[in-house]
Write a protein that holds these residues in place. Structure first.
Motif: not given
Ligand SMILES: [Mg+2]
Length: 429
Positions: A190-195, A216-224
């Motif tokens: 999952v690639i997810t924004d925060n705001e 089991e499931l990787a998450v990459i957080g993205i934020s400006a």
């Protein structure tokens, strides 16, 4: 027709590459083209179509607009701009390569959407190209969920990832993302924004971690946000990695590759300890470690434990040999798995014996489900040395509410009854 170089009777080993999917190699040098062709074939089991001129490449694309999986392009050759443009317009992933290491040439590629760029000595190129297209082929089995409330950001991420052949899902906020995860099993990243409205990235990750571990499931957080605390907060909430907006496409690819590779290594280790190497079903140890947990999770549904044994399996081994015996075990295991694995635990207990723990909605369907499986195994004859052989199984089922160990014992007794009363039947008391 000159271009049909794909071996007609070759079954590609990669599921998303149907027969219709072709790989195009544009390489002016015929000797080099042959080396690349061999490397690509080794990595994907598909013999690519090789062309030596840009015009041949373009006419191939025009003739096969929807059936090209990826194109390998020697980008230092003359007039490749036209070719790259045609490929980009049809969203065909491109692996661009060259032995020419000049900076200006590489800059030219920065403007075009390519999946991978390989620059290096000519003798190393074929292997690197094979590896790259092999990765693309693997990518198309991985599902990535992109979560961002900004439509343009989401579209950009999707475009970059599509270039790399991933399967993609998209959501505009955390709530939508959780719904998609519920409906789609097998999402790896999952690639997810925060705001985001409704549910932000931090809360989404916390929710995800209630059901899926980092392995089991990787998450990459993205934020400006420029605040350096954001990356710390992402990781503390359970993200595997973090990307700061704006980022380079190459940086995104690196993080995605790195995280998926980590997951795949962990999966390999887990499979080695939990699965039977021949049938790929869970082993006995895994069954016992997870059965009570499964039963507790499904306590409001009807549970059954079934023991299945292949009738007269020894005869198969004695008559046709152990390789044939292994084929039979694999085939039967596959049929059982298809019928029950989605909502239960299917294990090979040893020898020709299998065990199923599963849950059901309606009591009246249970016998029919197991009997359907028995008939399916009988109907799917197996071809061994040109001879078609029929495999039959006996099955004992227990549906009395109890702990799994007790149910297992009852299922085993029912299996003996099935064997004693003539085999090839399901016994459920
Ligand atoms: Mg946002």
């Amino acid at each position: 027709m000159v271009y049909v170089l794909v071996m007609e009777n070759q079954t590609p080993s990669i599921s998303c590459m149907t027969e219709a999917k072709k790989i195009l190699v544009f390489e002016p040098d015929k000797g080099m083209a042959q080396q690349i062709s061999m490397a690509v074939c080794g990595a994907t089991q598909i013999t690519p179509v090789t062309v030596n001129t840009v015009s041949e490449a373009i006419s191939f694309i025009l003739d096969h607009p929807d059936s090209i999986f990826a194109a390998m392009v020697e980008f230092a050759a003359a007039e490749t701009n036209v070719l790259l443009e045609k490929l980009a317009r049809r969203s065909i992933p491109v692996v661009a390569y060259s032995a020419d290491t000049s900076e200006a040439l590489q800059q030219k590629l920065m403007t075009v959407g390519i999946a991978d760029m390989i620059v290096g000595p000519a003798n190393t190129l074929p292997i690197s190209i094979g590896k790259s297209v092999g990765n693309l082929a693997r990518n198309c089995k991985e599902t990535i969920l992109v979560v961002d409330d900004s439509r343009s950001m989401r579209a950009a991420l999707m475009r970059f990832l599509k270039n790399r052949c991933y399967r993609l899902l998209e959501a505009g906020d955390g709530i939508e993302a959780l719904e998609l995860l519920k409906k789609n099993t097998g999402v790896k990243l999952v690639i997810t924004d925060n705001e985001m409205p409704k549910m932000d990235g931090f809360s989404l990750i916390k929710e995800i971690r209630r059901n899926f571990t980092k392995e089991e499931l990787a998450v990459i957080g993205i934020s400006a946000k420029t605040n350096s605390q954001v990356s710390v907060k992402f990781i503390n909430n359970g993200a595997n990695d973090f990307l700061h907006k704006p980022f380079l496409k190459e940086e995104l690819y690196c993080r995605v590759d790195h995280n998926l590779e980590m997951l795949s290594r962990i999966e390999t280790i887990r499979d080695l300890s939990n699965k039977d190497p021949l049938t790929k079903l869970f082993n006995r140890r895994y069954f016992f470690e997870h059965c009570e947990q499964f039963a507790a999770k499904n306590k409001d549904r009807i549970l059954t434990v079934a023991m299945i044994d292949i009738d007269h399996f020894k005869r198969v081994n004695d008559t046709y040999g152990h390789t044939a015996g292994d084929m039979v075990l694999q085939k039967v295991a596959g049929t059982i798995e298809k019928a029950f694995a989605e909502n239960g635990i299917v294990a090979r207990f040893g020898g020709e014996e299998f065990c199923i723990l599963t849950s059901h909605d309606h009591e009246e369907d249970i016998f029919a489900r197991y009997d359907r499986l028995r008939r399916k195994i009988e109907a799917d004859t197996i071809d061994i040395d040109g001879e078609s052989i029929t495999i039959r199984v006996s099955c004992g089922v227990c549906m009395e509410k109890s702990n799994v160990q007790t149910m297992l014992k009852a299922a085993d007794e029912n299996l003996y009854t099935a064997k004693d009363s003539g085999r090839n039947r399901v016994v459920l008391h």
